[in-house]
Design a protein around this motif. Sequence first.
Motif, PDB file in Angstrom:
ATOM      1  N   ASP B  52       0.827  -1.211   0.000  1.00  0.00           N
ATOM      2  CA  ASP B  52       0.000   0.000   0.000  1.00  0.00           C
ATOM      3  C   ASP B  52       0.858   1.257   0.000  1.00  0.00           C
ATOM      4  O   ASP B  52       0.484   2.271  -0.587  1.00  0.00           O
ATOM      5  CB  ASP B  52      -0.949  -0.014   1.204  1.00  0.00           C
ATOM      6  N   ASP B  55       1.751   1.758  -3.470  1.00  0.00           N
ATOM      7  CA  ASP B  55       0.626   2.358  -4.195  1.00  0.00           C
ATOM      8  C   ASP B  55       0.523   3.861  -3.942  1.00  0.00           C
ATOM      9  O   ASP B  55       0.248   4.638  -4.850  1.00  0.00           O
ATOM     10  CB  ASP B  55      -0.704   1.710  -3.762  1.00  0.00           C
ATOM     11  N   GLU B  58       2.933   5.655  -6.002  1.00  0.00           N
ATOM     12  CA  GLU B  58       2.522   5.649  -7.411  1.00  0.00           C
ATOM     13  C   GLU B  58       1.409   6.657  -7.670  1.00  0.00           C
ATOM     14  O   GLU B  58       1.364   7.291  -8.721  1.00  0.00           O
ATOM     15  CB  GLU B  58       2.018   4.255  -7.815  1.00  0.00           C
ATOM     16  N   LEU B  59       0.492   6.764  -6.712  1.00  0.00           N
ATOM     17  CA  LEU B  59      -0.668   7.642  -6.910  1.00  0.00           C
ATOM     18  C   LEU B  59      -0.311   9.115  -6.760  1.00  0.00           C
ATOM     19  O   LEU B  59      -1.105   9.980  -7.108  1.00  0.00           O
ATOM     20  CB  LEU B  59      -1.787   7.274  -5.930  1.00  0.00           C
ATOM     21  N   THR B  60       0.875   9.398  -6.222  1.00  0.00           N
ATOM     22  CA  THR B  60       1.281  10.779  -6.023  1.00  0.00           C
ATOM     23  C   THR B  60       1.854  11.339  -7.316  1.00  0.00           C
ATOM     24  O   THR B  60       2.692  10.701  -7.937  1.00  0.00           O
ATOM     25  CB  THR B  60       2.353  10.848  -4.912  1.00  0.00           C
ATOM     26  N   PRO B  61       1.384  12.531  -7.744  1.00  0.00           N
ATOM     27  CA  PRO B  61       1.879  13.095  -8.999  1.00  0.00           C
ATOM     28  C   PRO B  61       3.387  13.315  -8.943  1.00  0.00           C
ATOM     29  O   PRO B  61       3.953  13.571  -7.873  1.00  0.00           O
ATOM     30  CB  PRO B  61       1.145  14.430  -9.100  1.00  0.00           C
ATOM     31  N   ASN B  85       5.599  -0.098  -8.943  1.00  0.00           N
ATOM     32  CA  ASN B  85       5.633  -0.048 -10.410  1.00  0.00           C
ATOM     33  C   ASN B  85       7.051   0.241 -10.893  1.00  0.00           C
ATOM     34  O   ASN B  85       7.740   1.101 -10.350  1.00  0.00           O
ATOM     35  CB  ASN B  85       4.682   1.072 -10.855  1.00  0.00           C
ATOM     36  N   ASN B 289       2.270   4.822 -15.937  1.00  0.00           N
ATOM     37  CA  ASN B 289       3.403   5.448 -15.265  1.00  0.00           C
ATOM     38  C   ASN B 289       4.637   5.578 -16.160  1.00  0.00           C
ATOM     39  O   ASN B 289       5.652   6.123 -15.744  1.00  0.00           O
ATOM     40  CB  ASN B 289       3.783   4.646 -14.018  1.00  0.00           C
TER      41      ASN B 289
END
Lengths: 465, 465
Positions: B52, B55, B58-61, B85, B289
Amino acid sequence: MTDETDTTIAAESPSEHPEHLSPEFVRTVLDLVEAGEIEAAREKVAPLHPADIADLVELTPGEQRRQLAAAIAGLIDGDVLSEMNDWVREELIEALDPHEVADIAAELDTDDAVAIIEDMEEEDQRAVLRALDPDDRAAIEEALSYPEESAGRLMQRELIAVPEHWTVGHVLDFLRGQEELPTDFWEIFVVDPAHKPVGTCALSWILRTPRGVSVGDVMKREQTLIPVEMDQEEVALKFQKYALISAAVTDDSGRLVGVITVDDIVHIISEEAGEDALLMSGAGDGDINEPIRDSYKARVRWLVANLFTALVASSIIALFGAAIEKMVALAVLMPIVASVGGNAGTQTMAIVVRALATNQLTQSNTVRTIRREILVALLNGATIAVLLGIGAALVFGNPALGGVIAAAMVVNILVAGLAGVLVPVTLERMKQDPAVASSVFVTMVTDSMGFLAFLGLAVAFGLTG
Amino acid sequence: MTDETDTTIAAESPSEHPEHLSPEFVRTVLDLVEAGEIEAAREKVAPLHPADIADLVELTPGEQRRQLAAAIAGLIDGDVLSEMNDWVREELIEALDPHEVADIAAELDTDDAVAIIEDMEEEDQRAVLRALDPDDRAAIEEALSYPEESAGRLMQRELIAVPEHWTVGHVLDFLRGQEELPTDFWEIFVVDPAHKPVGTCALSWILRTPRGVSVGDVMKREQTLIPVEMDQEEVALKFQKYALISAAVTDDSGRLVGVITVDDIVHIISEEAGEDALLMSGAGDGDINEPIRDSYKARVRWLVANLFTALVASSIIALFGAAIEKMVALAVLMPIVASVGGNAGTQTMAIVVRALATNQLTQSNTVRTIRREILVALLNGATIAVLLGIGAALVFGNPALGGVIAAAMVVNILVAGLAGVLVPVTLERMKQDPAVASSVFVTMVTDSMGFLAFLGLAVAFGLTG
C-alpha cells in the motif's frame, strides 16, 4: 495434487522438457487407440503428469475424444479434470454417469469438486450430490450456495486452525496425530474461541521454533482476510498485491470458514488478465475449445454493434456526398484518417483498461492520466500529420489537401486519446466492465470524428470549390 | 515479506478493506507533507502494508513524489520498492545515493535485489555493487550474468537442500539449529552428492512424518525442474500448469542453484497475460506510469506502420475512383465492410494469440482451429450480410447494391477469420511474438479486402453502369 507418480518427462530431462506434448506423441497415442491397442496407449499415457493428460485430451479432435477418454478412463481422475479446459471438461462430464462423477468429486478438495460440478445441468448436479456421502455433499452444497466466481466457490474447507494458547509442541503433536488432514497446506491459522482468525503461521516458522513457544508469539497478526462473497478477480488482486501463499476466508460474522491457496489463484490471475484482450476484441470469454454455437452467439452480438456504429460513421460520409463527387481524392484518403485514429484510440484504451483492472488508475490520478494521454496524443498526432500531410500534398499535387488531412489527423488522434481514457473510466464509474464495451464506443468516436474532421475541413477550406 | 507490522487496514476490517487507497487518504497525506507536518504524515503512512505504501507513492503526482519520498524515506524499504511499479521505482532509485541503494538491496532476497538493480545505469549499478558486502555482491553479480527475464534473474539462492539419507528428525534439528535461513520457504529440496535435485518435500509432510523416517521416503520424486536460462514466461506457464508453490532451478550440469517461489511468479503471470492486450493494440508494454517520451516512441512506431497499411487500402480505393465518382453510395458504404471485417479479424486474432500464449494451440490442432474459425466466420458473415444487404437495398432503393455489399461482407469476414488464425500462427512459427505484429497485418488484410471485394463486385456486377 500430491499424487506420487514416479516419473515425469520433467524429472527425466529438465532441459528438454517439452513446452507441450509433441504432435508426434499425440498422433502415436491416437493411432494406438484407433488400432484398438488400448493397453499400449494406456502405457504411453500413464507416466504423464495429470496436467499433461488434460492437455492430451484437449488436443484430441472432438470425434476421437470420447474414444480416447474411454480407452484411458481409469487415468482421467479428479486431478486431470481439474486441470482441463472448461469446455472440454464439460463435454466429458456430460458423457459420464452421475455416480462416476460423484466418485471423482469425492476424492477432490472442495474447490476442485465444485469447479467440476458447478457447470453441470441442475438435474445432473442433483444426481451427483445424491450419490456423494453426506459430509462431502454438505461441503459442496454450501460452496454452491455462494455466488459464482466468489471466494466461497474457490475456497477449500479443509484447513488447520489452532487456538492462540497452544504451543508449537502442541501443534506438532496435533499434526502428527491427525489422520484426516488437508492434502497440502502451507500455513496454519490461529483462531480465537469464536473461531475468528487472529493470525497465521507459516509452516517454516513452526519448524524453526522451539516446542515450548506459544503460537500466539510466532504468528503474524497482519493478515489479509477474504470475505466469502468477494469476487474472484478481487481475490486474485489481493494475492498478487500482498504476495500471499494462502489466505483465510471469513463469513459475515467474521468466522473462519475456509482457505484459498495460491495454486488455485494462478489460473484466475491468468484468466482475468488474459480475458481483457478477448473482451476488448468482442470475442467474449471464449477460447478455441468453445462450442461453435457459443462462439457465434458471443461474437455476432459485437459485430452487429459494430455494424451500427459503422452506420453512424457512414451517415457522416453521406452528408458529404456532393463534396466526394467533386473530389474523389477525399474518398481515397478518408479511411486513413479513421484507421490511424482508431489505432491511437485502441492504444490508449488498452493501457487504461489494464490500469483499471490492476487498480493502478483511481480517482487520485484520473486527471493526471488524461493530461498524460493528451500529451502523448499531441506528439503522435503531430508526427503522423507531418508524414501524411506532406505525402498527400505531393501525391495529389495539392498542398491545401495536405494541410487539411494533417489537421484532421491531429484532431482525430487527440479525440482518440481523450475517448481512450474517458470511455473506459466512465464505464468503470457506472460499474460496467470497461473491457467489454469500450472498444465499440471508442471506434465509433474515432471513425465518425475521422470522417467529420477530414471531410468537414475539406469543405470549410473550399477544397471542393 | 515477513515483516511483522502489527496491524493493517486489512486485519482491522476485512469486509471493508479498501480495494485501493481512497483519494481522501492520499490527499490527506499529501496535504500534510505540503504543510511540512512530516511527523503527522509518517504516522498516517507507517501502519500501511508495504504494497500500500508503494501504491501511495505511485498515486502521487510526479512533482510531489520526491517530497513525499523524502518525508517518509525511512518507511520506503526493500519490500516497498519491490512492490512498486517499475517506472516509478526507477525514478525513485535514480534520486538515491548508491550507498542507500546498497543498504536497501542488502536486506532483500536475491531476486528482489536484482529486480531493483537490473534497471539502473551501468555506472550506478557498479557503484551499488561495490558498496555491497562480498557475499551479497557475488550472488547479485551471478544473477545479473543470466539473460534478462530468465529464471536465473527470478530465483533466490537462499534455499534448504538436504541429502536423501537424512531422516525427518535430522531435518528438524537442522532447521532449528540454523541461524541464517531464507525468510520464508515452503518446500525443502533433496539432493544427491553431486547437488543434483532428486525430490522435493512439502513442509506439511515433514511436519506429519515421524522423526525416524528418511526424507527419501516422504519426498516427491516427480518434480518440475527449471533450467536457469528458461524464459520467465515459460516459467510462469509451468507454475500454472503444475500448480507449483516453489520449484528448483538447475544449471547446465543439472546442479541445484536456486529456487523460484510462486509469490514472485504471480506478478509475471499477470504481466504476461495482460501485456498481450497492450501489445496487440500497439501500445508497447507501457502503463500509465511510463515516461511520456517512452510512450510516444513505443506507440508512434505502430501508428506509422498502421499509416502504411492504410495507404495500401487507400490505393485500392484509388483504383476505383471512376466508379465512386459515378456512384457516391459506394464511398458511403465501403467503410462498413472494412470496419466489421476488421472487428471479426480482431476477434479471431485475440482468441488465437491467447491460445498460443497458453500453449493451447499447437501443431496438433492448428488445422482443426482453422476449420472452426471458418465455420464461425460463415455464420457471422451470413448474419451480418443479411442485415446489411437488406438495409442497403432499402435505403438506396437498389437491390443489386444490397446483394453486392452482402456478398462483400461474407467474403471479408471469411478472409478475416482465415487471417485471424494464419497471421499469428505464422508469426509464432517464425519465432516472433504473435501479439506484437499480428494486428497490423490482420487489419491490412481486412481493410484492403473489404474495399476490394465491395468495389470490385460493384464494378463486376455493373452497378456503376
